[in-house]
Design a protein around this motif. Sequence first.
Motif, PDB file in Angstrom:
ATOM      1  N   GLY A 409       0.800  -1.214   0.000  1.00 14.05           N
ATOM      2  CA  GLY A 409       0.000   0.000   0.000  1.00 14.05           C
ATOM      3  C   GLY A 409       0.827   1.255   0.000  1.00 14.05           C
ATOM      4  N   LYS A 410       2.158   1.116   0.148  1.00 12.17           N
ATOM      5  CA  LYS A 410       3.047   2.275   0.127  1.00 12.17           C
ATOM      6  C   LYS A 410       3.760   2.420  -1.217  1.00 12.17           C
ATOM      7  N   MET A 411       3.441   1.545  -2.157  1.00 11.97           N
ATOM      8  CA  MET A 411       3.981   1.667  -3.514  1.00 11.97           C
ATOM      9  C   MET A 411       2.863   1.416  -4.522  1.00 11.97           C
ATOM     10  N   ILE A 412       2.839   2.243  -5.556  1.00 13.28           N
ATOM     11  CA  ILE A 412       1.940   2.054  -6.701  1.00 13.28           C
ATOM     12  C   ILE A 412       2.799   2.064  -7.949  1.00 13.28           C
ATOM     13  N   VAL A 413       2.604   1.070  -8.812  1.00 13.93           N
ATOM     14  CA  VAL A 413       3.393   0.951 -10.034  1.00 13.93           C
ATOM     15  C   VAL A 413       2.557   1.381 -11.231  1.00 13.93           C
ATOM     16  N   LEU A 414       3.169   2.113 -12.136  1.00 12.92           N
ATOM     17  CA  LEU A 414       2.518   2.436 -13.405  1.00 12.92           C
ATOM     18  C   LEU A 414       2.906   1.372 -14.426  1.00 12.92           C
ATOM     19  N   ASP A 415       1.914   0.586 -14.867  1.00 11.85           N
ATOM     20  CA  ASP A 415       2.155  -0.368 -15.959  1.00 11.85           C
ATOM     21  C   ASP A 415       2.174   0.460 -17.235  1.00 11.85           C
ATOM     22  N   LEU A 416       3.327   1.016 -17.529  1.00 12.55           N
ATOM     23  CA  LEU A 416       3.458   2.175 -18.407  1.00 12.55           C
ATOM     24  C   LEU A 416       3.035   1.923 -19.851  1.00 12.55           C
ATOM     25  N   PHE A 417       3.244   0.725 -20.357  1.00  7.68           N
ATOM     26  CA  PHE A 417       3.042   0.422 -21.780  1.00  7.68           C
ATOM     27  C   PHE A 417       1.997  -0.686 -21.922  1.00  7.68           C
ATOM     28  N   THR A 433       1.452  -5.971  -5.822  1.00  7.58           N
ATOM     29  CA  THR A 433       1.591  -4.521  -5.641  1.00  7.58           C
ATOM     30  C   THR A 433       0.508  -3.776  -6.417  1.00  7.58           C
ATOM     31  N   PRO A 434      -0.175  -2.813  -5.828  1.00  6.95           N
ATOM     32  CA  PRO A 434      -1.171  -2.028  -6.566  1.00  6.95           C
ATOM     33  C   PRO A 434      -0.552  -1.355  -7.789  1.00  6.95           C
ATOM     34  N   TYR A 435      -1.295  -1.336  -8.890  1.00  3.37           N
ATOM     35  CA  TYR A 435      -0.750  -0.755 -10.119  1.00  3.37           C
ATOM     36  C   TYR A 435      -1.834   0.001 -10.873  1.00  3.37           C
ATOM     37  N   ILE A 436      -1.386   0.846 -11.790  1.00  6.48           N
ATOM     38  CA  ILE A 436      -2.272   1.625 -12.660  1.00  6.48           C
ATOM     39  C   ILE A 436      -2.034   1.187 -14.107  1.00  6.48           C
ATOM     40  N   TRP A 437      -3.107   0.812 -14.780  1.00 10.46           N
ATOM     41  CA  TRP A 437      -3.050   0.378 -16.189  1.00 10.46           C
ATOM     42  C   TRP A 437      -2.874   1.622 -17.050  1.00 10.46           C
ATOM     43  N   ASP A 462     -10.382  -5.794 -18.861  1.00  7.32           N
ATOM     44  CA  ASP A 462      -9.836  -7.145 -18.650  1.00  7.32           C
ATOM     45  C   ASP A 462      -8.954  -7.184 -17.403  1.00  7.32           C
ATOM     46  N   ALA A 463      -8.133  -6.155 -17.235  1.00  7.47           N
ATOM     47  CA  ALA A 463      -7.229  -6.127 -16.083  1.00  7.47           C
ATOM     48  C   ALA A 463      -8.005  -5.996 -14.775  1.00  7.47           C
ATOM     49  N   HIS A 464      -9.028  -5.161 -14.788  1.00  5.27           N
ATOM     50  CA  HIS A 464      -9.777  -4.906 -13.559  1.00  5.27           C
ATOM     51  C   HIS A 464     -10.554  -6.127 -13.084  1.00  5.27           C
ATOM     52  N   VAL A 465     -11.128  -6.881 -14.029  1.00  5.86           N
ATOM     53  CA  VAL A 465     -11.960  -8.031 -13.646  1.00  5.86           C
ATOM     54  C   VAL A 465     -11.155  -9.317 -13.541  1.00  5.86           C
ATOM     55  N   SER A 466      -9.852  -9.260 -13.792  1.00  8.33           N
ATOM     56  CA  SER A 466      -9.027 -10.465 -13.730  1.00  8.33           C
ATOM     57  C   SER A 466      -8.929 -10.972 -12.288  1.00  8.33           C
ATOM     58  N   LYS A 467      -8.620 -12.233 -12.150  1.00  7.30           N
ATOM     59  CA  LYS A 467      -8.527 -12.857 -10.838  1.00  7.30           C
ATOM     60  C   LYS A 467      -7.416 -12.201 -10.012  1.00  7.30           C
ATOM     61  N   ASN A 468      -7.715 -11.906  -8.768  1.00 10.41           N
ATOM     62  CA  ASN A 468      -6.753 -11.299  -7.839  1.00 10.41           C
ATOM     63  C   ASN A 468      -6.192  -9.976  -8.357  1.00 10.41           C
ATOM     64  N   SER A 469      -7.037  -9.204  -9.029  1.00  8.03           N
ATOM     65  CA  SER A 469      -6.579  -7.943  -9.611  1.00  8.03           C
ATOM     66  C   SER A 469      -6.086  -6.979  -8.535  1.00  8.03           C
ATOM     67  N   THR A 470      -4.966  -6.337  -8.819  1.00 11.86           N
ATOM     68  CA  THR A 470      -4.436  -5.291  -7.930  1.00 11.86           C
ATOM     69  C   THR A 470      -4.488  -3.920  -8.612  1.00 11.86           C
ATOM     70  N   MET A 471      -5.280  -3.804  -9.659  1.00  7.62           N
ATOM     71  CA  MET A 471      -5.385  -2.565 -10.430  1.00  7.62           C
ATOM     72  C   MET A 471      -6.143  -1.499  -9.623  1.00  7.62           C
ATOM     73  N   VAL A 472      -5.583  -0.298  -9.556  1.00  7.63           N
ATOM     74  CA  VAL A 472      -6.202   0.791  -8.792  1.00  7.63           C
ATOM     75  C   VAL A 472      -6.411   2.048  -9.633  1.00  7.63           C
ATOM     76  N   GLY A 473      -6.174   1.957 -10.938  1.00  8.83           N
ATOM     77  CA  GLY A 473      -6.380   3.145 -11.761  1.00  8.83           C
ATOM     78  C   GLY A 473      -6.066   2.907 -13.213  1.00  8.83           C
ATOM     79  N   VAL A 474      -6.365   3.909 -14.024  1.00 13.16           N
ATOM     80  CA  VAL A 474      -5.956   3.943 -15.424  1.00 13.16           C
ATOM     81  C   VAL A 474      -5.118   5.199 -15.615  1.00 13.16           C
ATOM     82  N   GLY A 475      -4.305   5.217 -16.654  1.00 12.93           N
ATOM     83  CA  GLY A 475      -3.436   6.368 -16.832  1.00 12.93           C
ATOM     84  C   GLY A 475      -3.039   6.606 -18.265  1.00 12.93           C
TER      85      GLY A 475
END
Length: 733
Positions: A409-417, A433-437, A462-475
């Motif tokens: 919860g103290k790191m968010i990763v941008l799945d940049l591409f 780790t929470p990430y942003i698509w 697809d990312a949001h509804v995937s099993k055990n999704s850790t997605m917290v945003g879009v970017g």
Amino acid sequence: MHRIKLVLFVLLFVSLQTQSLSKQLHHDPIIDGVLNRLDSLRLTSSVQESAVKGLLQRLIPTHFHSFEFRIISKDVCGGSSCFVIENYDGSRRIGPEIVIKGTTGVEIASGLHWYLKYKCNAHVSWDKTGGIQIASVPQPGHLPRLASKGILIRRPVPWTYYQNVVTSSYSYVWWGWERWEREIDWMALQGINLPLAFTGQEAIWQKVFKRFNISKEDLDDYFGGPAFLAWARMGNLHAWGGPLSENWLGDQLLLQKQILSRMLELGMTPVLPSFSGNVPSALRKIYPGANITRLDNWNTVDGDPRWCCTYLLNPSDPLFIDIGEAFIKQQIEEYGEITNIYNCDTFNENTPPTSEPEYISSLGSAVYKAMAKGNKNAVWLMQGWLFSSDSGFWKPPQMKALLHSVPFGKMIVLDLFAEVKPIWNTSAQFYGTPYIWCMLHNFGGNIEMYGVLDSISSGPVDAHVSKNSTMVGVGMCMEGIEHNPVVYELMSEMAFRDEKVDVQKWLKSYARRRYMKENHQIEAAWEILYHTVYSCTDGIADHNTDFIVKLPDWDPSSYVQDESKQTDSYMISTDPYETKRRFLFQDKSSVFPKAHLWYSTKEVIKALQLFLEAGDDLFGSLTYRYDMVDLTRQVLSKLANQVYIEAVTAYVKKDISSLRRLSGKFLELIKDIDVLLASDDNFLLGTWLDSAKKLARNSDERKQYEWNARTQVTMWYDSKDVNQSKLHDYGKI
């Protein structure tokens, strides 16, 4: 019995619907804690409502009294961020017609944009790509009414992130407040609530490093020039294009305070910079016992020490924590406590000195510790580009070591591409780790017509509804902006959609809004563009390699004849340091130069013909004019590629007549494209250069800023008379 079955069926249906809604709106308690802390930093409801009123005044002043805005609690939306659009039911004959409610100012602005798009057929684009089209909005007193229940739109995920760490240099570098104000309005309308805010940080660094006895002269060797600050910040280069004047430092800090003030008024959460270990070389002399490493050469011709090979302070050194803490606290002193989210990118296109997970973990832990000492609620937001650009190094053990080096919860990763090469689905959702698509889309600020609309319309869902999704945003993490408006409008909408978009249907609506009327030729043209230009699925990132905008790559002296086979061979240099001249468009799988082409040019020419046929109907539209020029440029560029290859072939065959004819044709195409682009100020080099010169306060700055502007879009970095760096022609092509 039938009644019992009916009751059971109804109960089951209601239960399933409740479970579905519960799943859709489920939040991780740790992320909820982060969101709650950020909510506590937000300005009052009245301030945010007033800020959106100001936006409305700038956007469509004739309708200033037609809308009423109200901040509402997340409880109204099941705990999520949302906006609600309703009819105004008051008794006033002249006044509000539509009420837009939202959990923040950004949500209200998003609701306003949604209403204008889908009830009034209006369109909001960057000024450079056609601007705001609001002629279709009915006069005050006649706005379209809504169905009795109105419209409720929830965010499936809490954040919409915006910017790449290099966008500040490719697009924003020469902006003043007037342009920034329009951009922040655009951001709010698109639903962006987590923007990067990197302007003015050099003035903060100057104050911090002064405490560590670093002089202004030392910083002249540390900071890059205005157009190259992004790469100096990341430790890729130093001093190139500099030094920075006191005017620049002061003006940019003042501008940053204006930017942050408006972002906060609209309810945004700015992402501020933090310390990654990149330090001035002078720090080695002042602290001779410090653990400082010199990094490798980054794209210079011969490792020129005047601007290559920067210095990294090891995270294990106590000085690392001291500097990092001081920087965070200096920002709080300047701006107040306005955010808990800080960006830091370690080893961006620079490989760590060791792949030992323990070292990488210690680096991550130190980076976060420095943030947390400056702000106890700090959250580290990191671009995930290193996992893609250097995938050979960042294997699972190394990725896990970095991602797990801080508390959850103290790191968010941008799945940049993610629209092309997502990491989330090959890394067990970034190992928890929470990430942003994110959509990267653009490299170097180039204006190639390009996109992957199908991926954008489905990937986040697809990312949001995937099993055990850790997605917290879009970017949206493009390197440069103000191009391909269709891509950015669709991407921004995905922040508010929990189902995939029918792109073909959406494009019909988009075209009607963009040109303010329905036109069947345009609809047919966009259908073609959807399946060609905007359907690039080959995964190649460097999509603008047209010969007409690049240094020619084929060396006639490399032509050889294989007498044993009686065949000709023509070769491309694959090593830019092999000769004194640098060659681009290298393709090791071929002996022939290649430009990137992923679609049928014949089909796109049909789309251009359809655009031309629509001209009598749409000639008054600025958005039509921009798209017409852009599409014609695209077609002519691809034609020039074909002519170039034919000219090379003629040379190899010693067909002098054809070579002369084709060379002349290629030069004529250059002239044709120049004439075409001169018809629209938004495509002119002079527009870019003027914006640089207008920011200068004196003749020396004017000369320096123009050099920076010209250099970034041509040689880019470290040029010699006959040998340029690998980044030659990289930007804005």
